[in-house]
Scaffold this motif. Sequence first.
Motif, PDB file in Angstrom:
ATOM      1  N   ASP A 158       0.856  -1.191   0.000  1.00 26.55           N
ATOM      2  CA  ASP A 158       0.000   0.000   0.000  1.00 26.55           C
ATOM      3  C   ASP A 158       0.897   1.249   0.000  1.00 26.55           C
ATOM      4  O   ASP A 158       1.855   1.326   0.771  1.00 26.55           O
ATOM      5  CB  ASP A 158      -0.885  -0.018   1.249  1.00 26.55           C
ATOM      6  CG  ASP A 158      -1.887   1.126   1.270  1.00 26.55           C
ATOM      7  OD1 ASP A 158      -1.469   2.270   1.534  1.00 26.55           O
ATOM      8  OD2 ASP A 158      -3.079   0.872   1.016  1.00 26.55           O
ATOM      9  N   LYS A 160       0.603   4.235   1.167  1.00 29.04           N
ATOM     10  CA  LYS A 160       0.717   4.929   2.459  1.00 29.04           C
ATOM     11  C   LYS A 160       1.627   4.169   3.420  1.00 29.04           C
ATOM     12  O   LYS A 160       2.376   4.765   4.186  1.00 29.04           O
ATOM     13  CB  LYS A 160      -0.666   5.130   3.086  1.00 29.04           C
ATOM     14  CG  LYS A 160      -1.392   6.364   2.587  1.00 29.04           C
ATOM     15  CD  LYS A 160      -2.562   6.705   3.483  1.00 29.04           C
ATOM     16  CE  LYS A 160      -3.240   7.989   3.014  1.00 29.04           C
ATOM     17  NZ  LYS A 160      -4.338   8.374   3.896  1.00 29.04           N
ATOM     18  N   ALA A 164       4.986   5.668   4.929  1.00 24.25           N
ATOM     19  CA  ALA A 164       5.161   5.749   6.390  1.00 24.25           C
ATOM     20  C   ALA A 164       6.480   5.121   6.803  1.00 24.25           C
ATOM     21  O   ALA A 164       7.216   5.672   7.624  1.00 24.25           O
ATOM     22  CB  ALA A 164       3.992   5.062   7.095  1.00 24.25           C
ATOM     23  N   LEU A 182       0.394  12.193   5.947  1.00 22.81           N
ATOM     24  CA  LEU A 182      -0.325  11.025   5.410  1.00 22.81           C
ATOM     25  C   LEU A 182      -1.801  11.009   5.819  1.00 22.81           C
ATOM     26  O   LEU A 182      -2.549  10.134   5.383  1.00 22.81           O
ATOM     27  CB  LEU A 182       0.354   9.731   5.886  1.00 22.81           C
ATOM     28  CG  LEU A 182       1.800   9.514   5.413  1.00 22.81           C
ATOM     29  CD1 LEU A 182       2.374   8.244   6.010  1.00 22.81           C
ATOM     30  CD2 LEU A 182       1.871   9.453   3.895  1.00 22.81           C
ATOM     31  N   ILE A 184      -3.130  10.293   8.798  1.00 21.12           N
ATOM     32  CA  ILE A 184      -3.400   9.076   9.563  1.00 21.12           C
ATOM     33  C   ILE A 184      -3.183   9.375  11.047  1.00 21.12           C
ATOM     34  O   ILE A 184      -2.526  10.349  11.395  1.00 21.12           O
ATOM     35  CB  ILE A 184      -2.495   7.896   9.129  1.00 21.12           C
ATOM     36  CG1 ILE A 184      -1.011   8.268   9.276  1.00 21.12           C
ATOM     37  CG2 ILE A 184      -2.820   7.439   7.717  1.00 21.12           C
ATOM     38  CD1 ILE A 184      -0.039   7.134   9.030  1.00 21.12           C
ATOM     39  N   TYR A 189      -0.199   4.811  12.148  1.00 21.35           N
ATOM     40  CA  TYR A 189       1.216   4.922  11.769  1.00 21.35           C
ATOM     41  C   TYR A 189       2.003   3.732  12.331  1.00 21.35           C
ATOM     42  O   TYR A 189       2.736   3.054  11.602  1.00 21.35           O
ATOM     43  CB  TYR A 189       1.783   6.245  12.303  1.00 21.35           C
ATOM     44  CG  TYR A 189       3.285   6.350  12.266  1.00 21.35           C
ATOM     45  CD1 TYR A 189       3.961   6.579  11.062  1.00 21.35           C
ATOM     46  CD2 TYR A 189       4.041   6.217  13.424  1.00 21.35           C
ATOM     47  CE1 TYR A 189       5.351   6.674  11.039  1.00 21.35           C
ATOM     48  CE2 TYR A 189       5.424   6.311  13.416  1.00 21.35           C
ATOM     49  CZ  TYR A 189       6.077   6.535  12.218  1.00 21.35           C
ATOM     50  OH  TYR A 189       7.451   6.633  12.186  1.00 21.35           O
TER      51      TYR A 189
END
Length: 197
Positions: A158, A160, A164, A182, A184, A189
């Motif tokens: 993914d 993201k 991360a 992001l 989130i 995270y």
Amino acid sequence: MTEENRETGRLIGYARVSTGGQELHSQIDALKKAGVPEKLIFIDKASGAKSERPGLDSCMQELQAGDTLVIWRLDRLGRSLKHLIETVEQLMERGVGFRSISDGGIDTTTASGEMVFNIFATLAQFERRLIQERTQAGLKAARARGRKGGRPKISANDPKVKMAKKLSKNYNISIGEICNTLKISRATYYRFLKIGE
């Protein structure tokens, strides 16, 4: 409390506005007009969704058996319909009456008002049961189609998750900045960092 107050009980008011910029005057005026002494009106300037409301806490401590809590409108008291009903039920168990000025039929100090409140509470319980039944039926139907409930799994590929992990190795960037970038939460995270380990 005087002997007279013990027999007749006191009227104690509660008023709330959601933000500091809003005014309490109209609520306080309505409570005073209903017979609540100004010194027995407790106030909060806080969102109804907040669990911390010092004015309401002080009001609840002041209330004694025989007293009646008076509010301007139902939405001033409860964070939700469930919270409102639980609060009023607790008051009734303590021998404290409840009256809403703007919602004329809600006055637990009268037989008809108590009946209206009980209908209100029954409808809320009925709604909760319907929601539970619909949720269970939806999960059962989803399982029958081979789906499982819960959050969908995120893969290590993914974008993201990859970003991360990449940003986590840059010690010049804080975790808060990464989360903001992001969009989130910190919990997400940390979950992303564990994926694929």
